[in-house]
Enzyme design. Structure first.
Site, short mmCIF file in Angstrom:
data_model
loop_
_atom_site.label_atom_id
_atom_site.label_comp_id
_atom_site.label_asym_id
_atom_site.label_seq_id
_atom_site.Cartn_x
_atom_site.Cartn_y
_atom_site.Cartn_z
N ASP A 16 64.20 44.02 83.87
CA ASP A 16 64.35 45.16 84.78
C ASP A 16 64.85 46.38 84.00
OD1 ASP A 16 66.98 44.41 84.37
OD2 ASP A 16 67.56 44.45 86.47
N ASP A 62 69.03 43.40 82.29
CA ASP A 62 69.91 42.24 82.47
C ASP A 62 69.19 41.11 83.19
OD1 ASP A 62 69.93 43.47 84.97
OD2 ASP A 62 72.10 43.37 85.25
N ASP A 99 67.60 47.98 83.38
CA ASP A 99 68.78 47.90 82.49
C ASP A 99 68.79 46.60 81.70
OD1 ASP A 99 69.42 46.47 84.86
OD2 ASP A 99 71.56 46.58 84.40
N SER A 141 70.60 49.36 88.11
CA SER A 141 69.91 48.08 87.98
C SER A 141 68.44 48.20 88.41
CB SER A 141 70.67 47.01 88.75
OG SER A 141 70.18 45.74 88.40
#
Length: 582
Positions: free
Chosen positions: A307, A311, A309, A155
């Site tokens: 960000d 999400d 990834d 993340s």
């Protein structure tokens, strides 16, 4: 001192096992160097424990060792996960999983390792050809009818980290009973149990065709195409933070009809070292600096980022003085909720069976908006798997129209079961277009919502307590608050106490009532008569205890009152900190 000698001995014994032929030469060399080094710090840090496969999967610093992210730890986790899937679906010969990764260093290596092991266990693998957003992995699991999925991502953690998120067949991160079931299986696996040799016939590479299906699904989050058509030249600056949104988000914006999209060139480069930011976290103002600089140069309407990834999202808009202001996660969640309800209502799209979801620590203004418009609002625990759980429970009976949390995550449609920045970014641009259509900026709209539903200021206070002594201190703090709950906070009388460990609410008159939640959780909440809300919970991933404070003010009757209300709320939060001895 003897403790330290014991610890070093324990770590050396664990490390020596990594010198066996089960491990590759590079790993063996790295471990031998740690053993030979007089300074045992790295050896201890790498081997003092096993990197724990928790309810969300794995997350850790990359390197050799039992407490590190590497192909062996990833391998044992995957073998355990495969064993659980085979047990959970006995007799099925058509089992499949989806595997993806983001821009992190070793992301491709770990994803291919995961794919190889699943295939070696007779499970078909749909492996994405290259980095993809987390929400697209969730979408693909549902779209392909897979039984599970893995996304290799840490993340928004710093560059030294990588991670492993485990998903179930509904496209959501695993919940009970599967979470503990997988953990039990993972804990049984040794390195010699891992089937690293792939069955290539069971690995199918996917990519472009899934992107097309996903982009088509993202359009379902749109509320009003006409407003976009009128403002297709909305001036948008976007940054993917070196990560997985770089292709899909500009493409999504174009499919919605936006034509004036600029990207931050330095941050379009895929790079797991994140060279242009201190930390690739859109919650940190510093990470938005390059975007704001380009936004100023191009006189942009708004600056947005995802960000690594893709999400989470961050939104920067201009205030009444033309200065850039970063909206916080509560404000974005509130604005999404307000717009979805107000404009679906205006366009006759609400049929009466719609619902929104928010986490218990997210702003209560969303509840005011939902209540005033007769839309059901469901509160759930922190983490998007709980929002996904609420969608799953009523699937086919009620219509999900949005859900989010204060940590910069929102999901405006139900084809995905995790935070979704591509859909949310498209929707915030639609909201900016609608605001422009009504002679406003996003910032003006924010102040209008506060004037109608009451001003709210939210601040999260993190109290860090490292090490074993810190963990004990945090436990003692929670016990103290449980046994002696505050009677007042910052001069306001507490009128409701909620304890999610016992699932019991206590009211000011002494009456009690049960809390309707799917399971218990170590969270306390206090509500004051003036609307103040405090939520307390130990972090599940870091050595800290978190205090989420929300202060209300119903005297904001004009846009110019915003600064005064903010100052008053800040003073109130300082008083609350004193009440709690923080």
């Amino acid at each position: 001192m003897s403790n330290n000698v014991e610890l070093i001995k324990q770590c050396e014994e664990a490390a020596k096992k990594w010198l066996s032929p089960s491990f590759d030469e590079e790993t063996r060399k790295e471990v031998q160097a740690m053993l030979d080094n007089e300074d045992k710090t790295e050896l201890i840090d790498s081997f003092y424990r096993n990197l724990e496969f928790g309810t969300g999967g794995l997350r850790g610093i990359m390197g050799a060792g039992t407490n590190r992210m590497n192909i062996y730890i990833v391998g044992m986790a995957t073998q355990g996960f495969a064993n659980y899937i085979l047990k959970a679906f006995p007799g099925r010969t058509d089992l499949s999983v989806v595997v993806g990764h983001d821009c992190r260093n070793n992301g491709r290596l770990f994803a291919e390792t995961v794919a190889n092991i699943f295939s070696a266990n007779g499970i078909k693998v749909y492996l994405f050809e290259s980095l993809r957003p987390t929400p697209e992995i969730s979408f693909a699991i549902r779209q392909l009818g897979a039984q599970a999925g893995v996304n290799v991502t840490a993340s928004h953690n710093p560059k030294e980290y990588n991670g492993y998120k485990a998903y179930w067949d509904d496209g959501a991160q695993v919940l009970s009973p599967h979470d503990t079931g997988i953990i039990d299986e993972v804990n049984k696996v040794t390195i010699d149990d891992v089937k690293f040799e792939p069955n290539k016939d069971l690995i199918e590479i996917i990519g472009g065709e899934m992107d097309v299906d996903y982009l088509k699904a993202v359009k379902e989050a749109m509320v009003d195409q006409e407003v976009i058509n009128r403002h297709k030249d909305l001036n948008i600056v976007y940054s993917p933070m070196h990560g997985a949104g770089r292709v899909i988000i500009p493409a999504a914006l174009r499919t919605w009809g936006f034509q004036n999209i600029h990207v931050v060139p330095e941050q379009m480069v895929i790079d797991g070292n994140f060279p242009t930011v201190v930390s690739p976290n859109p919650e940190n103002a510093e990470a938005m600096t390059l975007g704001m600089k380009l936004g100023t140069k191009l006189n942009a309407d708004l600056v947005i980022a995802s960000d690594p990834d893709a999400d989470r999202l961050a939104i920067v808009c201009r205030n009444s003085k033309g200065e850039w202001v970063i909206l916080n996660g509560n404000q974005t969640c509130m604005m999404f909720s307000w717009y979805i309800i107000a404009n679906k209502k205006k366009l006759g799209q609400l049929k009466g069976n719609e619902f929104l979801v928010k986490t218990i620590v997210t702003t209560e203004v969303i509840k005011e908006i939902a209540d005033k418009n007769n839309v059901e609002l469901i509160d759930c625990y922190t983490g998007f798997k709980w929002i996904a759980n609420e969608i799953r429970i009523v699937e086919g009976k009620k219509k999900y129209i949005g859900g989010g949390e204060e940590s910069f995550g929102f999901l405006p449609f139900d084809k995905v079961r995790d935070k979704d920045s591509p859909a949310s970014i498209c929707l915030i641009c639609e909201i900016a277009a609608w605001a422009k259509d009504n002679g406003m900026t996003l910032y003006d709209l924010l102040l209008n919502i506060y004037q109608e539903y009451g001003f709210s200021k939210e601040v999260t206070i993190n109290v860090v307590k490292p090490g074993k002594s810190g963990a004990d201190e945090i436990k003692a703090m929670m016990e103290q608050f449980r046994n002696n709950p505050p009677k007042e906070l910052g001069g306001s009388k507490v009128v409701v106490w909620k304890d999610y460990a016992t699932l019991e609410q206590t009211n000011a008159d002494g009456s009690k009532q049960p809390l309707n939640m799917p399971t218990t959780s170590n969270v306390l909440q206090w509500f004051c008569e003036d609307g103040t809300k405090i939520s307390v919970r130990p972090s599940g991933t870091e050595p800290k205890i978190k205090f989420y404070t929300e202060v209300k003010d119903h005297t904001m009757k004009c846009a110019d009152c915003y600064e005064r209300c903010t100052k008053d709320a800040e003073a109130k939060i300082e008083a609350i900190k004193k009440s709690l001895n923080l």
